[in-house]
Design an enzyme around this catalytic site. Structure first.
Site, PDB file in Angstrom:
ATOM      1  N   GLU A 474       0.812  -1.224   0.000  1.00 47.66           N
ATOM      2  CA  GLU A 474       0.000   0.000   0.000  1.00 47.66           C
ATOM      3  C   GLU A 474       0.840   1.265   0.000  1.00 47.66           C
ATOM      4  O   GLU A 474       0.468   2.265  -0.617  1.00 47.66           O
ATOM      5  CB  GLU A 474      -0.969  -0.021   1.189  1.00 47.66           C
ATOM      6  CG  GLU A 474      -2.123  -1.018   1.055  1.00 47.66           C
ATOM      7  CD  GLU A 474      -1.735  -2.475   1.264  1.00 47.66           C
ATOM      8  OE1 GLU A 474      -0.612  -2.718   1.778  1.00 47.66           O
ATOM      9  OE2 GLU A 474      -2.523  -3.374   0.942  1.00 47.66           O
ATOM     10  N   HIS A 544     -12.115  -6.815   7.697  1.00 46.10           N
ATOM     11  CA  HIS A 544     -12.842  -6.448   6.475  1.00 46.10           C
ATOM     12  C   HIS A 544     -14.061  -5.603   6.801  1.00 46.10           C
ATOM     13  O   HIS A 544     -15.012  -5.568   6.033  1.00 46.10           O
ATOM     14  CB  HIS A 544     -13.266  -7.702   5.688  1.00 46.10           C
ATOM     15  CG  HIS A 544     -12.099  -8.504   5.211  1.00 46.10           C
ATOM     16  ND1 HIS A 544     -11.475  -9.440   6.001  1.00 46.10           N
ATOM     17  CD2 HIS A 544     -11.423  -8.486   4.039  1.00 46.10           C
ATOM     18  CE1 HIS A 544     -10.467  -9.975   5.336  1.00 46.10           C
ATOM     19  NE2 HIS A 544     -10.418  -9.416   4.142  1.00 46.10           N
TER      20      HIS A 544
END
Ligand SMILES: Cc1ncc(C[n+]2csc(CCOP(=O)(O)OP(=O)(O)O)c2C)c(N)n1
Ligand SMILES: [Mg+2]
Length: 744
Positions: A474, A544
């Protein structure tokens, strides 16, 4: 309007103002004139350091860090590369490099005193945090290693423009009017860092992409054997970074004595030739010496032996170069003394100018937090009325003729197609966003296009140069995007799940958001980061289901958008892409494919300005301020409160969280005198805390009841749905709060 595009075939001389004059291109031997210039720069750099140390002791400046012992390596780099043509991503020790590129001693002292006329930052950054638009020196931060990814993105942008020169053309009506592009086709990006800083993941993430994409970037490791007090063998297994990187493909490697400016120049010449020929990146590992302590606040006698310090002093590049000039008969002792005297004079005068310079204005503090040129809240982005529902002409949404209602996922996808068609500077990358990296499979396979399929069909339409998979990293995604954007491109990148944005947080908080402010408006990186966020997934669990938007609204310089339905997502994403600020675009996963709020495709010019709330439901009894997945839940609760108790709740969907529509909140609260702020994220320290505090402060007189907040429990989100239901706010929770507050 003249297109601000340089032709690849035009050669560009070094700028007249830089420290080295004409560069000895393609030459392996340096003549006497250049040898004198090298000495001049090494000496000048050392004397500026020494003068700063004095000024710091006199408390006339506030920070000092020196390049003493690193000068020869840096002068070699300055001599081999071209300011204003190549690109430079230095770190705090690179004084001699910057003098060699053309930054003046006066400019350095102006930064040290924090003058209003400091050309790098206007008194905002510490000294030696370089920046010069004219010389292509990109604003430096204090964070070690972040710059290496910027250089990789910058090199990628240069390559992109040389292959797509039409993309560099100036365009009016969006950020491109303020982001002029220059490129040459064979420019190199140079970035420099210390050996300790190679321990950061971002170093390896940069080496990964530079190698994989054969990018023209030179990474220079200035190895002085210490990272503050930590010796090299603690940071680097085996004590030598060259040995560790040696197997990366496509690299040109050089390990040199960084106290020798001629060896350094030759290494950078060879490295640049490798890059300019398109063969790949280069890594120059220069062994140098840190002659002073890390910074003025450090004392190296606390952790270094005297013998070691004495041995280091014998490698002083200043003394070595002086001896070389004498030995090779280039200058006499008298000539050296005269040169030094004139440079001493130059340094003294430069310091005096800086000490008399005007200070920055307190009134200017807020300038350049955001774009001063293009305001995303302005009416130029209010094209909601003009846009007519139309046909979707690309992507998953579309076999053309329908005005059928579409989901949020489809409408985001359609916006990406529209904007990529309109603006050739847009690239899309992230984890798994491509249809297929092995593109030949697309003859038989449909393609992936993102784990949520939001980018489906983009690679098929726009090709693998504009839409591609990143490494699983990322910081790499955001760090490179900064490099692309500061060259004038528009990266629209995806972080696969909000839960995994954290490795990029350093780049977002310390680089993406502050770049414009810290360079006093010289540089900007209007990147769009799209991020699926949120819970209510029945099984999403801790990793999540995360929310956390308030952590990002707490970052100045970053716009934060959080739509609650497809139409808003379509119009807000268009504004995000066209505007000139970095935008975090949060997409609620649970809303991607909801059927109840689908909308027809609104056409390719449909934009919604930032900072304009939407009244989802009008009402006179109570105001409910919310956003994201709580909008449909609040609506359910409000309908029930109406049915069962006759309460008329006014629901405001903020749509953008920074900026947010204070005016709409104030108008509604003045009308209803009761307000609840509701969000999915945890209650404590959440986004609602700020709104509640401001409402209590500024609308106290208008309130008939305390400000209420609704948020999730202060825990993580659990996997088992009965736990998830209890943790996240439900329509029932909101309904009870409405009834309760109405009765207050
Ligand atoms: C990400 C980050 N962590 C920690 C620091 C604090 N810090 C500043 S310089 C430094 C040591 C850097 O050593 P090295 O990379 O070898 O460069 P040198 O200063 O020796 O030239 C540290 C730990 C920082 N600036 N950034
Ligand atoms: Mg070091």
């Amino acid at each position: 309007m003249e297109p601000a595009v340089s032709n690849a075939r035009e050669s560009q001389p070094a700028t007249a103002s830089d420290g080295l004059g004409e560069r000895p291109r393609g030459q392996q031997q340096l003549g006497p004139r250049q040898m004198v210039q090298i000495y001049r720069l090494i000496y000048l750099s050392r004397r500026v350091d020494d003068r700063e140390i004095l000024l710091k002791r006199q408390q006339k400046i506030f920070f000092q860090i020196s390049g003493a012992g690193h000068e020869a390596l840096q002068v070699g780099a300055a001599l081999a590369l071209r300011p204003g043509y190549d690109w430079f991503f230095p770190y705090y020790r690179d004084r001699a490099l910057c003098l060699g590129l053309g930054v003046t001693p006066t400019e350095m002292f102006l930064q040290a005193v924090g003058a209003g006329t400091d050309t790098a930052s206007g008194g905002r950054q510490m000294p030696t945090h370089w920046s010069s638009r004219a010389l292509n020196i990109v604003s430096t931060s204090s964070a070690t290693t972040t710059q290496v990814l910027h250089a990789v993105g910058c090199a990628g942008a240069g390559r992109y423009f040389s292959r797509h020169p039409e993309a560099a053309a100036r365009a009016e009506g969006d950020y491109r009017a303020f982001r002029d592009v220059t490129f040459h086709g064979d420019e190199v990006a140079l970035t420099l860092l210390g050996e300790g800083s190679t321990s950061q993941g971002e170093f390896w993430e940069a080496v990964n992409t530079a190698s994989n994409q054969k990018l023209p970037v030179i990474i220079c490791v200035e190895d002085n054997g210490y990272a503050i007090s930590t010796p090299v063998e603690v940071n680097t297994p085996g004590g030598n970074i060259s040995r560790l990187v040696a197997n990366f493909p496509n690299f040109h490697f050089a390990e040199i004595d960084g106290t020798d400016p001629v060896a350094s120049f030759q290494a950078f010449e060879a490295a640049a030739a490798h890059c300019r020929a398109g063969l790949g990146p280069a890594l120059v590992h220069g062994h140098c010496v840190r002659l002073y302590s890390h910074a003025l606040s450090d004392d190296d006698r606390l952790y270094r032996s005297q013998a070691e310090r004495e041995a280091g002093a014998l490698r002083d590049p200043l003394i070595l170069m002086r001896a070389r000039l004498l030995r090779e008969g280039i200058l006499t002792a008298e000539e050296i003394a005269a040169l030094e005297q004139s440079l001493d004079q130059e340094v003294a005068e430069a310091a005096d100018i800086a000490l008399a310079a005007p200070l920055p204005l307190v009134a200017d503090i807020a300038r350049h937090v955001y774009s001063e040129d293009l305001d995303p809240t302005s009416s130029s982005f209010a094209t909601e009325q003009a846009a007519a529902p139309g046909t979707v002409t690309g992507g998953r949404a579309g076999n053309a003729k329908s005005v059928e209602p579409r989901t949020m996922a489809d409408l985001i996808n359609a916006c990406l197609h529209d904007e990529m068609r309109r603006d050739p500077r847009i690239i899309v990358y992230g984890e798994d966003v491509a249809d297929a990296s092995r593109a030949d499979v697309l003859a038989e396979a449909k393609g992936k296009g993102g784990v949520f399929k939001l980018t489906a069909g983009l690679q098929r339409e726009f090709g693998a140069e504009r839409v591609f998979n990143s490494p699983l990293s990322e910081a790499n995604i955001v760090g490179r995007a900064i490099g692309y954007a500061l060259r004038g491109m528009k990266p629209v990148v995806e972080i696969q799940f909000f839960d995994y944005i954290w490795p990029a947080m350093h780049q977002i908080r310390n680089e993406l958001a502050p770049l414009r402010w810290r360079s006093n408006g010289q540089w900007a990186c209007p990147v769009v980061i799209r991020v699926p966020i949120g819970g209510y997934l029945s099984g999403g669990a801790i990793y999540h289901s995360q929310s956390g938007e308030s952590i990002f609204t707490h970052i100045p310089g970053l716009r934060v958008v959080f739509p609650s339905n497809g139409l808003d997502a379509n119009g807000l994403l268009r504004t995000a892409i066209r505007c000139d600020d970095p935008v975090l675009f949060l997409e609620h996963k649970r809303l991607y494919r909801e059927t109840h709020d689908r909308a027809p495709y609104p056409g390719p010019e449909f934009a919604i300005p930032f900072g304009k709330a939407r009244i989802v439901r009008p009402g006179a009894d109570l105001t409910l301020v919310t956003y994201g997945a709580l909008v449909p839940r609040a609506l359910q609760a409000a309908e029930r409160a109406h049915r069962e108790h006759g309460i008329e709740v006014e629901i405001l969907d903020l749509r953008t969280l920074n900026p947010y529509d204070w005016e709409a909140i104030a108008i509604s609260v003045r009308k209803t005198s009761r307000v609840i702020v509701a969000h999915e994220d945890m209650l404590s320290w959440g986004y609602g805390a700020e709104l509640a505090a401001r409402i209590a402060d500024e609308l106290f007189e208008d309130l008939d009841a305390p400000v209420r907040r609704i948020g999730s429990m202060d825990t993580f989100v659990a996997y088992q749905p009965i736990l998830e239901d209890a943790i996240l706010p439900q329509p029932e929770t909101i309904f009870k709060a409405i009834v309760d507050l109405r009765a207050f």
